[in-house]
Design an enzyme around this catalytic site. Structure first.
Site, PDB file in Angstrom:
ATOM      1  N   GLY A 230      23.334   9.196 -51.188  1.00 25.43           N
ATOM      2  CA  GLY A 230      24.569  10.035 -50.842  1.00 25.43           C
ATOM      3  C   GLY A 230      25.036   9.048 -49.581  1.00 25.43           C
ATOM      4  N   ARG A 231      26.023  10.079 -48.630  1.00 21.78           N
ATOM      5  CA  ARG A 231      26.266   9.715 -47.489  1.00 21.78           C
ATOM      6  C   ARG A 231      24.198   9.980 -46.580  1.00 21.78           C
ATOM      7  NH1 ARG A 231      31.049  12.336 -48.779  1.00 21.78           N
ATOM      8  NH2 ARG A 231      29.343  14.166 -49.844  1.00 21.78           N
ATOM      9  N   ILE A 232      23.987  10.788 -47.336  1.00 16.82           N
ATOM     10  CA  ILE A 232      22.382  11.533 -46.144  1.00 16.82           C
ATOM     11  C   ILE A 232      21.720  10.249 -46.653  1.00 16.82           C
ATOM     12  CG2 ILE A 232      20.873  12.966 -45.852  1.00 16.82           C
ATOM     13  CD1 ILE A 232      23.170  15.158 -46.457  1.00 16.82           C
TER      14      ILE A 232
ATOM     15  N   ARG B 223      21.496   7.216 -59.748  1.00 12.17           N
ATOM     16  CA  ARG B 223      22.458   6.815 -61.106  1.00 12.17           C
ATOM     17  C   ARG B 223      23.037   6.031 -60.782  1.00 12.17           C
ATOM     18  NH1 ARG B 223      25.317  12.106 -63.366  1.00 12.17           N
ATOM     19  NH2 ARG B 223      26.030  12.102 -60.753  1.00 12.17           N
TER      20      ARG B 223
ATOM     21  N   ILE C  73      14.582  16.865 -48.555  1.00  5.70           N
ATOM     22  CA  ILE C  73      15.617  18.496 -47.541  1.00  5.70           C
ATOM     23  C   ILE C  73      17.323  18.700 -48.494  1.00  5.70           C
ATOM     24  CG2 ILE C  73      14.979  17.197 -45.098  1.00  5.70           C
ATOM     25  CD1 ILE C  73      17.435  15.186 -45.316  1.00  5.70           C
ATOM     26  N   ALA C  74      16.782  18.234 -49.587  1.00  2.00           N
ATOM     27  CA  ALA C  74      17.899  18.654 -50.637  1.00  2.00           C
ATOM     28  C   ALA C  74      18.020  20.062 -50.780  1.00  2.00           C
ATOM     29  CB  ALA C  74      18.063  17.498 -51.813  1.00  2.00           C
ATOM     30  N   ARG C  75      17.950  20.522 -52.459  1.00  2.00           N
ATOM     31  CA  ARG C  75      17.850  21.974 -52.414  1.00  2.00           C
ATOM     32  C   ARG C  75      16.516  22.089 -53.079  1.00  2.00           C
ATOM     33  NH1 ARG C  75      21.194  22.597 -50.014  1.00  2.00           N
ATOM     34  NH2 ARG C  75      23.262  23.443 -50.521  1.00  2.00           N
TER      35      ARG C  75
ATOM     36  N   GLU D 123      14.421  29.789 -52.627  1.00  2.00           N
ATOM     37  CA  GLU D 123      13.918  30.579 -51.321  1.00  2.00           C
ATOM     38  C   GLU D 123      15.122  31.604 -50.868  1.00  2.00           C
ATOM     39  OE1 GLU D 123      15.621  26.800 -49.801  1.00  2.00           O
ATOM     40  OE2 GLU D 123      17.628  27.627 -48.565  1.00  2.00           O
TER      41      GLU D 123
ATOM     42  N   HIS E 182      15.657  25.615 -44.163  1.00  5.42           N
ATOM     43  CA  HIS E 182      16.294  24.686 -44.287  1.00  5.42           C
ATOM     44  C   HIS E 182      17.112  24.948 -43.582  1.00  5.42           C
ATOM     45  CE1 HIS E 182      19.666  24.759 -48.079  1.00  5.42           C
ATOM     46  NE2 HIS E 182      19.549  23.961 -47.430  1.00  5.42           N
ATOM     47  N   ILE E 183      16.989  23.774 -42.533  1.00  5.21           N
ATOM     48  CA  ILE E 183      17.551  23.771 -41.599  1.00  5.21           C
ATOM     49  C   ILE E 183      18.354  22.584 -40.715  1.00  5.21           C
ATOM     50  CG2 ILE E 183      16.593  25.733 -40.176  1.00  5.21           C
ATOM     51  CD1 ILE E 183      14.764  23.555 -38.531  1.00  5.21           C
TER      52      ILE E 183
END
Ligand code: GLV
Length: 333
Positions: A155-157, A178, A237-239, A268, A286-287
């Site tokens: 995606g964008r990131i 996907r 760095i996603a979830r 978390e 998560h920063i």
């Protein structure tokens, strides 16, 4: 009378002031993490909620808060919000995309580099007073420049990370998503699509940037880690929940992969205890989007959305990053 809104966590004073120009605001200056029951109690009579990304908004909560018309989050990820349930009840939902893309990509790249070059591990060694002499392989890690950068979720990131790797570090970029990118975008990024299995086997440094959903739960577990190179690193760095943290800790201990960098964790702010005792993992709370200018921009965007969402005047502007703008069409008819 101004509509009432609830701001679920402490936010920047200037954003709060702006909200107060439009709304009767109940703020949370003590920055307490409210329980679900407390959240429901505080949402009574509120037309809007300013979320920070973690408050779960589902059908049961919506049914218990019938006055709610808009939930506006300052996070880009919205797996905490049941968007179809909101749409069904005419509740507008917004997230905060774009404003954090470059900052989050900077952090993803930094975490990947810290992981590859063993920065945290060596810093802890130095602080413990164990640095007594030079050694030929002291904290010798993996190279980043020229290594193959694998991106799971383009995606964008993901694309912003690809640009950093390809342009700044001469990294061949491979990715799995996907849907494949347009060939022109692939060419611009110098990125090649692979199946997930191929990506796992090819990447020297794998960075995970997919949104969390039931489908992406444990997308990387024991079997996937076994497909990776023993010299590879994994950065998430996603979830939390996309990687099986228990399996990852075991793989790091066994040398199935070389190292990992994690900014997000299952459950978390709790962190799986096995990860805390493994040396070859860099752990951050998560920063990834946490530069001050970006956090301010995220908060302002959520405020823009909330202000527009609760503006009932005919012809009022749409919230800039609504996920279900169709509910306003229905409401403003
Ligand atoms: C952070 O994780 C976000 O979704 O904004």
């Amino acid at each position: 009378m101004k509509p009432q809104v609830l701001v679920c966590r402490r936010i920047f004073p200037e954003t709060l002031e702006r909200l107060r120009e439009h709304f009767a605001v109940e703020a949370n200056d003590a920055d307490v993490v409210w329980s679900r029951d407390e959240l429901i109690a505080r949402l009574q009579g509120k037309s809007g909620a300013f979320l920070t990304g973690t408050q779960p908004i589902d059908a049961t909560l919506l049914d218990a808060c019938p006055d709610l018309r808009a939930v506006c989050s300052m996070a880009v990820g919205y797996n905490n919000i049941d968007v179809p349930a909101c749409t069904a009840r005419g509740v507008l939902v917004s997230n905060a995309p774009d404003v954090l893309t470059e900052t989050t990509a900077d952090f993803g790249f930094a975490l990947m580099m810290a992981t590859a070059r063993r920065i945290a591990e060596s810093e802890h060694f130095l602080r413990r007073g164990e640095w007594t002499k030079w050694s030929v392989d002291l904290f010798a890690g993996a190279d980043v420049h020229g290594a193959t950068l694998g991106i799971l979720g383009m995606g964008r990131i993901g694309r912003a990370i690809a640009r950093r790797g390809a342009r700044g570090f001469a990294m061949p970029v491979v990715y799995h998503n996907r849907s494949r990118l347009d060939p022109a975008v692939e060419a611009e990024l110098g990125a090649r699509w692979l199946t997930k299995e191929e990506l796992l086997a090819t990447a020297d440094h794998l960075v995970i940037v997919v949104p969390y959903s039931a489908e992406s739960h444990h997308l990387v577990g024991e079997a996937e880690l076994k497909r990776m190179k023993p010299t590879a690193t994994l950065t998430n760095i996603a979830r939390g929940g996309i990687v099986d943290d228990r399996a990852l800790a075991a793989a790091l201990r066994a040398g199935t992969i070389a190292a990992a960098g994690l900014d997000v964790f299952e459950g978390e702010p709790a962190v799986h205890p096995d990860l805390l005792t493994v040396a070859n993992v860099v752990l951050t709370p998560h920063i990834a989007s946490a530069s001050l200018p970006t956090r301010r921009a995220m908060a302002e965007l959520a405020a823009d959305n909330l202000i527009a969402a609760l503006d009932t005047r005919p012809g009022a502007a749409l919230p800039p990053t609504a996920l279900n703008p169709e509910v306003l069409g229905r409401r403003r008819l």
